[in-house]
Design a protein around this motif. Structure first.
Motif, PDB file in Angstrom:
ATOM      1  N   PHE A 173      16.589   3.536   0.159  1.00  0.00           N
ATOM      2  CA  PHE A 173      15.146   3.969   0.749  1.00  0.00           C
ATOM      3  C   PHE A 173      13.861   4.451   0.210  1.00  0.00           C
ATOM      4  CE2 PHE A 173      11.776   7.249   2.315  1.00  0.00           C
ATOM      5  CZ  PHE A 173      11.341   7.075   3.304  1.00  0.00           C
ATOM      6  N   VAL A 225       8.774  -3.984   6.310  1.00  0.00           N
ATOM      7  CA  VAL A 225       7.869  -3.826   4.907  1.00  0.00           C
ATOM      8  C   VAL A 225       6.915  -5.041   5.155  1.00  0.00           C
ATOM      9  CG1 VAL A 225       7.131  -3.533   2.966  1.00  0.00           C
ATOM     10  CG2 VAL A 225       8.312  -1.951   4.004  1.00  0.00           C
ATOM     11  N   PRO A 265      12.856  12.708   3.313  1.00  0.00           N
ATOM     12  CA  PRO A 265      14.014  11.894   3.957  1.00  0.00           C
ATOM     13  C   PRO A 265      15.015  12.643   3.811  1.00  0.00           C
ATOM     14  CG  PRO A 265      13.116  10.378   2.358  1.00  0.00           C
ATOM     15  CD  PRO A 265      12.391  11.379   2.343  1.00  0.00           C
ATOM     16  N   VAL A 293       9.829   3.282   8.355  1.00  0.00           N
ATOM     17  CA  VAL A 293      10.613   2.691   7.124  1.00  0.00           C
ATOM     18  C   VAL A 293      11.930   3.670   7.740  1.00  0.00           C
ATOM     19  CG1 VAL A 293      11.425   2.077   5.320  1.00  0.00           C
ATOM     20  CG2 VAL A 293       9.239   1.084   5.656  1.00  0.00           C
ATOM     21  N   LEU A 294      11.813   4.976   7.519  1.00  0.00           N
ATOM     22  CA  LEU A 294      13.127   5.683   7.569  1.00  0.00           C
ATOM     23  C   LEU A 294      13.713   5.249   9.220  1.00  0.00           C
ATOM     24  CD1 LEU A 294      14.929   7.431   5.851  1.00  0.00           C
ATOM     25  CD2 LEU A 294      14.076   9.194   7.483  1.00  0.00           C
ATOM     26  N   MET A 299      -1.141   9.958   7.345  1.00  0.00           N
ATOM     27  CA  MET A 299      -1.024   8.560   7.356  1.00  0.00           C
ATOM     28  C   MET A 299       0.151   8.448   6.420  1.00  0.00           C
ATOM     29  SD  MET A 299      -3.326   8.077   9.406  1.00  0.00           S
ATOM     30  CE  MET A 299      -5.151   7.727   9.198  1.00  0.00           C
ATOM     31  N   TYR A 300       0.503   8.774   5.346  1.00  0.00           N
ATOM     32  CA  TYR A 300       1.349   8.037   4.485  1.00  0.00           C
ATOM     33  C   TYR A 300       2.470   8.704   5.134  1.00  0.00           C
ATOM     34  CZ  TYR A 300      -1.994   8.548   0.796  1.00  0.00           C
ATOM     35  OH  TYR A 300      -3.218   8.126   0.082  1.00  0.00           O
ATOM     36  N   MET A 304       5.647  -5.218   8.894  1.00  0.00           N
ATOM     37  CA  MET A 304       4.595  -3.818   9.417  1.00  0.00           C
ATOM     38  C   MET A 304       3.657  -4.228   8.819  1.00  0.00           C
ATOM     39  SD  MET A 304       6.829  -1.080  11.007  1.00  0.00           S
ATOM     40  CE  MET A 304       7.819  -0.921   9.157  1.00  0.00           C
ATOM     41  N   TYR A 305       3.867  -3.678   7.648  1.00  0.00           N
ATOM     42  CA  TYR A 305       2.778  -4.006   6.737  1.00  0.00           C
ATOM     43  C   TYR A 305       2.172  -4.682   5.941  1.00  0.00           C
ATOM     44  CZ  TYR A 305       4.722   0.803   7.294  1.00  0.00           C
ATOM     45  OH  TYR A 305       5.230   1.916   8.461  1.00  0.00           O
ATOM     46  N   THR A 358       2.405   0.057  -1.091  1.00  0.00           N
ATOM     47  CA  THR A 358       2.851  -0.233   0.203  1.00  0.00           C
ATOM     48  C   THR A 358       2.882   0.887   0.866  1.00  0.00           C
ATOM     49  OG1 THR A 358       2.962  -1.656   2.029  1.00  0.00           O
ATOM     50  CG2 THR A 358       5.127  -1.260   1.054  1.00  0.00           C
ATOM     51  N   MET A 359       3.737   1.735   0.202  1.00  0.00           N
ATOM     52  CA  MET A 359       4.021   3.758   0.726  1.00  0.00           C
ATOM     53  C   MET A 359       3.342   4.288  -0.023  1.00  0.00           C
ATOM     54  SD  MET A 359       6.621   2.807   2.470  1.00  0.00           S
ATOM     55  CE  MET A 359       7.369   4.258   3.165  1.00  0.00           C
ATOM     56  N   SER A 360       1.791   3.821  -0.668  1.00  0.00           N
ATOM     57  CA  SER A 360       1.302   4.801  -1.178  1.00  0.00           C
ATOM     58  C   SER A 360      -0.269   5.060  -0.970  1.00  0.00           C
ATOM     59  CB  SER A 360       1.178   4.854  -2.684  1.00  0.00           C
ATOM     60  OG  SER A 360       2.269   4.019  -3.190  1.00  0.00           O
ATOM     61  N   VAL A 361       0.111   3.888   0.510  1.00  0.00           N
ATOM     62  CA  VAL A 361      -1.419   3.574   0.890  1.00  0.00           C
ATOM     63  C   VAL A 361      -1.224   3.983   2.326  1.00  0.00           C
ATOM     64  CG1 VAL A 361      -2.410   2.022  -0.412  1.00  0.00           C
ATOM     65  CG2 VAL A 361      -1.071   1.105   0.802  1.00  0.00           C
ATOM     66  N   TYR A 362      -2.201   3.438   2.664  1.00  0.00           N
ATOM     67  CA  TYR A 362      -2.116   3.487   4.891  1.00  0.00           C
ATOM     68  C   TYR A 362      -2.864   2.511   5.274  1.00  0.00           C
ATOM     69  CZ  TYR A 362      -5.596   6.793   4.551  1.00  0.00           C
ATOM     70  OH  TYR A 362      -6.735   7.513   4.104  1.00  0.00           O
ATOM     71  N   ARG A 363      -3.384   2.793   6.776  1.00  0.00           N
ATOM     72  CA  ARG A 363      -4.290   1.519   6.990  1.00  0.00           C
ATOM     73  C   ARG A 363      -4.127   2.580   8.804  1.00  0.00           C
ATOM     74  NH1 ARG A 363      -1.938  -2.995   7.052  1.00  0.00           N
ATOM     75  NH2 ARG A 363      -2.297  -3.982   4.972  1.00  0.00           N
ATOM     76  N   PRO A 364      -5.631   2.966   8.923  1.00  0.00           N
ATOM     77  CA  PRO A 364      -5.961   3.615  10.206  1.00  0.00           C
ATOM     78  C   PRO A 364      -5.031   2.820  11.439  1.00  0.00           C
ATOM     79  CG  PRO A 364      -7.744   3.111   9.121  1.00  0.00           C
ATOM     80  CD  PRO A 364      -6.702   2.622   8.253  1.00  0.00           C
ATOM     81  N   ASN A 365      -4.939   1.977  11.426  1.00  0.00           N
ATOM     82  CA  ASN A 365      -4.531   1.337  12.427  1.00  0.00           C
ATOM     83  C   ASN A 365      -2.452   0.834  12.510  1.00  0.00           C
ATOM     84  OD1 ASN A 365      -4.556  -0.455  10.971  1.00  0.00           O
ATOM     85  ND2 ASN A 365      -5.321  -2.393  12.095  1.00  0.00           N
ATOM     86  N   ASP A 366      -2.321   1.556  11.077  1.00  0.00           N
ATOM     87  CA  ASP A 366      -0.710   1.405  10.880  1.00  0.00           C
ATOM     88  C   ASP A 366       0.504   1.882  12.550  1.00  0.00           C
ATOM     89  OD1 ASP A 366      -0.275   0.200   8.238  1.00  0.00           O
ATOM     90  OD2 ASP A 366      -0.050   2.739   7.561  1.00  0.00           O
ATOM     91  N   ARG A 424       3.675   8.792   7.964  1.00  0.00           N
ATOM     92  CA  ARG A 424       3.465   8.193   9.219  1.00  0.00           C
ATOM     93  C   ARG A 424       4.418   6.599   8.772  1.00  0.00           C
ATOM     94  NH1 ARG A 424      -1.576   6.034  12.815  1.00  0.00           N
ATOM     95  NH2 ARG A 424      -1.868   5.024  10.355  1.00  0.00           N
ATOM     96  N   ARG A 425       4.237   5.644   7.782  1.00  0.00           N
ATOM     97  CA  ARG A 425       4.989   4.435   6.977  1.00  0.00           C
ATOM     98  C   ARG A 425       6.645   5.476   7.132  1.00  0.00           C
ATOM     99  NH1 ARG A 425       1.621   0.209   3.557  1.00  0.00           N
ATOM    100  NH2 ARG A 425      -0.252  -0.406   5.718  1.00  0.00           N
ATOM    101  N   ARG A 426       6.390   5.987   5.787  1.00  0.00           N
ATOM    102  CA  ARG A 426       7.809   6.587   5.276  1.00  0.00           C
ATOM    103  C   ARG A 426       8.226   7.291   6.572  1.00  0.00           C
ATOM    104  NH1 ARG A 426       6.282  11.371   1.898  1.00  0.00           N
ATOM    105  NH2 ARG A 426       4.782  10.382   1.713  1.00  0.00           N
ATOM    106  N   LEU A 429      15.566   2.426   9.362  1.00  0.00           N
ATOM    107  CA  LEU A 429      16.298   2.498   8.967  1.00  0.00           C
ATOM    108  C   LEU A 429      18.486   2.996   8.600  1.00  0.00           C
ATOM    109  CD1 LEU A 429      17.934   1.320   5.855  1.00  0.00           C
ATOM    110  CD2 LEU A 429      17.201   3.282   4.626  1.00  0.00           C
ATOM    111  N   ILE A 489      14.678  -3.087   4.826  1.00  0.00           N
ATOM    112  CA  ILE A 489      13.653  -2.482   4.232  1.00  0.00           C
ATOM    113  C   ILE A 489      12.718  -2.799   3.544  1.00  0.00           C
ATOM    114  CG2 ILE A 489      12.730  -0.641   2.742  1.00  0.00           C
ATOM    115  CD1 ILE A 489      15.063   0.693   2.648  1.00  0.00           C
ATOM    116  N   PRO A 513      -2.956  11.620  13.743  1.00  0.00           N
ATOM    117  CA  PRO A 513      -3.642  10.923  12.894  1.00  0.00           C
ATOM    118  C   PRO A 513      -5.199  11.193  11.989  1.00  0.00           C
ATOM    119  CG  PRO A 513      -2.307   9.447  13.751  1.00  0.00           C
ATOM    120  CD  PRO A 513      -2.459  10.968  14.617  1.00  0.00           C
TER     121      PRO A 513
END
Lengths: 316, 151
Positions: free
Chosen positions: A252, A285, B51, B90-91, B82-83, A288-289, A302-310, B85-87, B94, A281, B72
């Motif tokens: 992870f 990534v 995690p 992925v988790l 928002m951060y 999805m991104y 990529t894990m340090s940013v976001y998009r509103p529509n993720d 959510r990405r994590r 996985l 993973i 959000p």
């Protein structure tokens, strides 16, 4: 290969003689065949030891973090991408770094070679174009190099360095030919109830030596989560729960950063294929991104940013 | 517990201080009934979720995990969720990839005004985990052998 070796030595000697760098990170022949090892050449004489072969499996970017000297590094595609990753994460200073780019033809898996020749002791390996000549006591075998590539080298998409200050030869074709979408995340094909037992079995041999972590250029934390003791997130034993926790978390931590260089698998003394986790993973990534790690120095991981529509279908 | 009918799961619930925790509070003040299976851990923001926490809960015997935070756009720290959510995406992928049942791990956005959504979600999460039975994954069995036999 010989030509690349010559050019690497030439570049290293020039940089060291000019005083442009204090040290050149490269590979030298190992003490046994097929075990090329990382080497820091500090003088013109030492630069003669540098080599390039099909067994340069360690990721040299690993040695750039917390290094104060002016450094030159021999970098193939994956290593250059890890350098980009370390630049993104502000771990290294580009101004003190010279990159000697090597278009890569993929590295050969030592264990695949040994399997092929029936685990006999190898005295020497010569490379002749697309063939490996493996010699030992009373035998000499010619093997096809392409069939013995490491799994990650087979699906590699970026064999040419993405950044470099000089190149040792003309670029090669970027993709190695393997279909990465088909090969990544192999357990997706399994039924959900089979997966846990497969996972358990796949990692059962782990001896917790941390070779995978230490070989990985992404792992540069001062204190690794496995060493944290209060609270202790991951026990230090070979209990299967500890082994599983370690591998899930280690994978992870590579999310959105892993360049699939394969150093972890090559370093594993037990032959564990930990890329089954990281490739999943990496695929997620990417899908999805839409992010491929280590391509653009200016991009944010990529894990340090976001998009509103993720994607968030899984959230109630 | 062999009988699935009687099995009552223990669910580790991680709630954001600013919304879901408030939502849970409101549910309590409003006398809304919900199953007592959740053990709430208050966190400053879902962005604080690691995690490690999730795996640790499983290791220590939780049958299910539920993480809940702000919708959000509502984050007290602008974008922590928002951060997160990405994590989580992925988790979760996985963990399911290595064989965790999808119903063991839940995520939701619940604001501090949504007491009814909170109530509904507790019921939904508890039912989902109860249906799966006790978790056997990654359990770190630290009790000595003798103790277990007595128990």
């Amino acid at each position: 290969m010989q030509q690349r070796t010559e050019k690497i030595r030439e570049a290293a000697k020039r940089l060291l003689a000019e005083g442009a760098v204090d040290v050149v990170l490269g590979y030298r022949a190992g003490t046994v065949p097929m075990r090329e090892q990382p080497f820091a050449a500090r003088s013109v004489e030492e630069a003669d030891e540098l080599v390039w072969s099909s067994f340069c499996c360690n990721n040299l970017a690993n040695f750039l973090v917390r290094r104060d000297e002016k450094t030159a590094i021999v970098a193939q595609g994956c290593v250059s991408r890890n350098i980009v990753g370390l630049l993104q994460e502000n771990q290294i200073d580009r101004k003190r770094l010279k990159i000697i780019g090597v278009p890569c033809l993929g590295m050969v898996s030592r264990s695949k070679v040994l399997d092929k020749i029936g685990n006999k002791t190898v005295f020497a390996v010569e490379e002749q174009g697309e063939e490996l000549v493996v010699k030992g006591k009373g035998f000499e075998e010619r093997l096809n190099r392409k069939e013995l590539l490491r799994d990650n080298c087979f699906t590699c998409q970026h064999r040419n360095p993405v950044i470099s200050d000089e190149m040792v030869c003309e670029p090669v074709q970027d993709a190695a030919g393997g279909d990465i979408d088909k090969m990544a995340a192999p357990w997706e094909a399994l039924a959900p109830e089979e997966r846990w037992s497969t996972f358990k079995e796949a990692f059962a041999d782990c001896i917790r030596c941390y070779a995978c972590r230490d070989a990985c250029p992404l792992c540069y934390c001062h204190v690794c989560f496995v060493d944290e003791s209060k609270p202790q997130w991951c026990g230090k034993t070979q209990d299967e729960a500890d082994v599983q926790t370690f591998h899930i978390l280690r994978a992870f931590h590579c999310a959105g950063r892993c360049t699939d260089c394969g150093a972890c698998e090559s370093a594993c003394p037990m032959g564990i294929k930990m890329r089954v986790l990281t490739s999943k993973i990496e695929k997620d990534v990417r899908q999805m991104y839409g992010y491929t790690p280590g391509m653009d120095e200016k991009a944010t991981p990529t894990m340090s940013v976001y998009r509103p529509n993720d994607p968030q279908d899984f959230i109630k | 517990m062999s009988d699935k009918e009687q099995f009552e799961p223990r669910i580790a619930a991680f709630f954001c201080n600013w919304c879901t925790y408030g939502g849970a509070d409101l549910a309590g003040v409003s006398r809304l009934q919900y199953p007592p299976n959740i053990r709430v851990v208050r966190i400053p923001c879902t962005g604080r979720m690691s995690p490690k926490f999730i795996l640790q809960a499983f290791r220590q015997g939780a049958d299910g995990i539920w993480v809940s935070g702000c919708h959000p756009g509502d984050c007290h720290y602008i974008a922590g969720n928002m951060y997160a959510r990405r994590r989580f995406a992925v988790l979760k992928n996985l963990l399911e990839y290595v064989g965790l049942e999808p119903g063991r791990i839940h995520f939701s956005w619940i604001s501090s005004a949504e007491a009814t959504k909170f109530q509904e979600t507790v019921i939904e999460v508890t039912n989902a985990v109860r249906a799966l039975g006790p978790a056997k994954f990654m359990l770190k069995d630290i009790a000595p052998q003798a103790q277990r036999e007595v128990a």
